[in-house]
Enzyme design. Structure first.
Site, PDB file in Angstrom:
ATOM      1  N   GLU A  41       3.660   4.034   4.213  1.00  0.00           N
ATOM      2  CA  GLU A  41       2.774   3.207   5.052  1.00  0.00           C
ATOM      3  C   GLU A  41       3.399   2.987   6.427  1.00  0.00           C
ATOM      4  O   GLU A  41       2.689   2.954   7.436  1.00  0.00           O
ATOM      5  CB  GLU A  41       2.476   1.874   4.337  1.00  0.00           C
ATOM      6  N   GLU A  51       8.090   8.798  -3.827  1.00  0.00           N
ATOM      7  CA  GLU A  51       6.756   8.212  -3.894  1.00  0.00           C
ATOM      8  C   GLU A  51       5.711   9.211  -3.389  1.00  0.00           C
ATOM      9  O   GLU A  51       5.478   9.297  -2.167  1.00  0.00           O
ATOM     10  CB  GLU A  51       6.700   6.953  -3.030  1.00  0.00           C
ATOM     11  N   SER A 102       1.783   3.824  -8.393  1.00  0.00           N
ATOM     12  CA  SER A 102       0.957   3.319  -9.498  1.00  0.00           C
ATOM     13  C   SER A 102       1.734   3.202 -10.807  1.00  0.00           C
ATOM     14  O   SER A 102       1.176   3.430 -11.879  1.00  0.00           O
ATOM     15  CB  SER A 102      -0.303   4.175  -9.672  1.00  0.00           C
TER      16      SER A 102
HETATM   17  C1  PEP Z   1       4.488   1.307  -3.178  1.00  0.00           C
HETATM   18  O1  PEP Z   1       3.849   0.771  -2.288  1.00  0.00           O
HETATM   19  O2  PEP Z   1       5.679   1.572  -2.979  1.00  0.00           O
HETATM   20  C2  PEP Z   1       3.826   1.595  -4.443  1.00  0.00           C
HETATM   21  C3  PEP Z   1       4.422   2.396  -5.282  1.00  0.00           C
HETATM   22  O3  PEP Z   1       2.604   1.021  -4.647  1.00  0.00           O
HETATM   23  P1  PEP Z   1       1.735   1.084  -6.005  1.00  0.00           P
HETATM   24  O4  PEP Z   1       2.664   0.758  -7.136  1.00  0.00           O
HETATM   25  O5  PEP Z   1       0.686   0.026  -5.820  1.00  0.00           O
HETATM   26  O6  PEP Z   1       1.189   2.452  -6.111  1.00  0.00           O
END
Ligand code: PEP
Length: 248
Positions: A97, A167, A213
């Site tokens: 982000e 991620e 997630s």
């Molecule tokens: C994150 O923002 O690092 C993340 C993994 O979000 P989420 O668990 O909601 O996918």
């Protein structure tokens, strides 16, 4: 030596200070596990009350961001010495982000990694591919580029203490988790890259999380994989479910 698991919540831009303290109180009995490092990465305004609220517990506090200068005319920014003085131990660097919305590129992220380490903060360095990159088959090429750039001129001893979070962007906040095999494949690839860039001892020491997630339903399977040393959790870190992830 076995790597200690680390489960970190990324609260993102959620929780007012009073909501934050309430959440910490609610989670206290649920995350009390001496075998796991538990970290809450919280918005800047929540840092002071959350540090106070977790006193005497197994939870450590992380920041979601900071700026690379110690002080000065950088309106709106927060420095590493400020975080340290407030009791912060970890800081998220390179979250998709921030790469996307705030245009933080790898050259800047490399400065952040070095500044965090020099200041005594442990970086949680995020990397990950887009859906398009995965479909093109360039996932590992992309991640190698990110990690090599973000860790340029970072010493092996510092990398040993680092946390890297894999991620996949397509799995963040979407409810779509990478399968445990997909996550393991990339986390193993990151460890192999660290061995190539540094040495085996450094690769064995660095902790690699999966994020995207992760929740009470899938954490156990993901965390059972040999190269997944923990999780970076967004949505599920804001509720009681986080306790189930910690204990998975
Ligand atoms: C994150 O923002 O690092 C993340 C993994 O979000 P989420 O668990 O909601 O996918």
């Amino acid at each position: 030596m076995a790597r200690r698991k680390i489960i970190a919540g990324n609260w993102k831009m959620n929780m007012t200070p009073s909501e934050a303290v309430k959440l910490v109180e609610e989670l206290k009995p649920l995350v009390n596990n001496p075998d796991v490092d538990v970290v809450y990465c919280v918005p800047a305004i929540d840092i002071v009350p959350v540090v106070e609220a977790v006193k005497g517990t197994n939870v450590q506090v992380g920041a979601e961001n900071f700026y690379i200068e110690d002080k000065g005319a950088y309106t709106g920014e927060i420095s590493a010495p400020m975080l340290i003085d407030a009791g912060v131990k970890y800081v998220i660097i390179g979250h998709s982000e921030r790469r996307d919305y705030f245009k933080e590129d790898d050259a800047f992220l490399n400065k952040k990694v070095k500044k965090a380490i020099a200041s005594g903060l442990t970086p949680i360095l995020c990397c990950g591919e887009s859906l398009e990159q995965r479909e093109l088959g360039v996932t590992m090429d992309w991640i190698r580029l990110q990690i090599k750039s973000d860790l340029a001129d970072v010493a092996a001893d510092d990398v040993k203490n680092l946390v890297i979070a894999y991620e996949p962007i397509w799995a963040i906040g979407t409810g779509k988790t990478a399968t445990s095999d997909q996550a393991e494949e990339v986390c193993a690839g990151i460890r192999a890259l660290i061995a190539e860039m540094y040495d085996e001892a450094t690769a064995e020491a660095v902790r690699i999380q999966y994020g995207g997630s992760m929740n009470a339903g899938n954490a156990k399977e993901l965390l059972a994989k040999p190269n997944i040393d923990g999780g970076l959790i967004g949505g599920a870190s804001l509720k009681a479910e986080f306790g189930q992830v910690v204990n998975a």
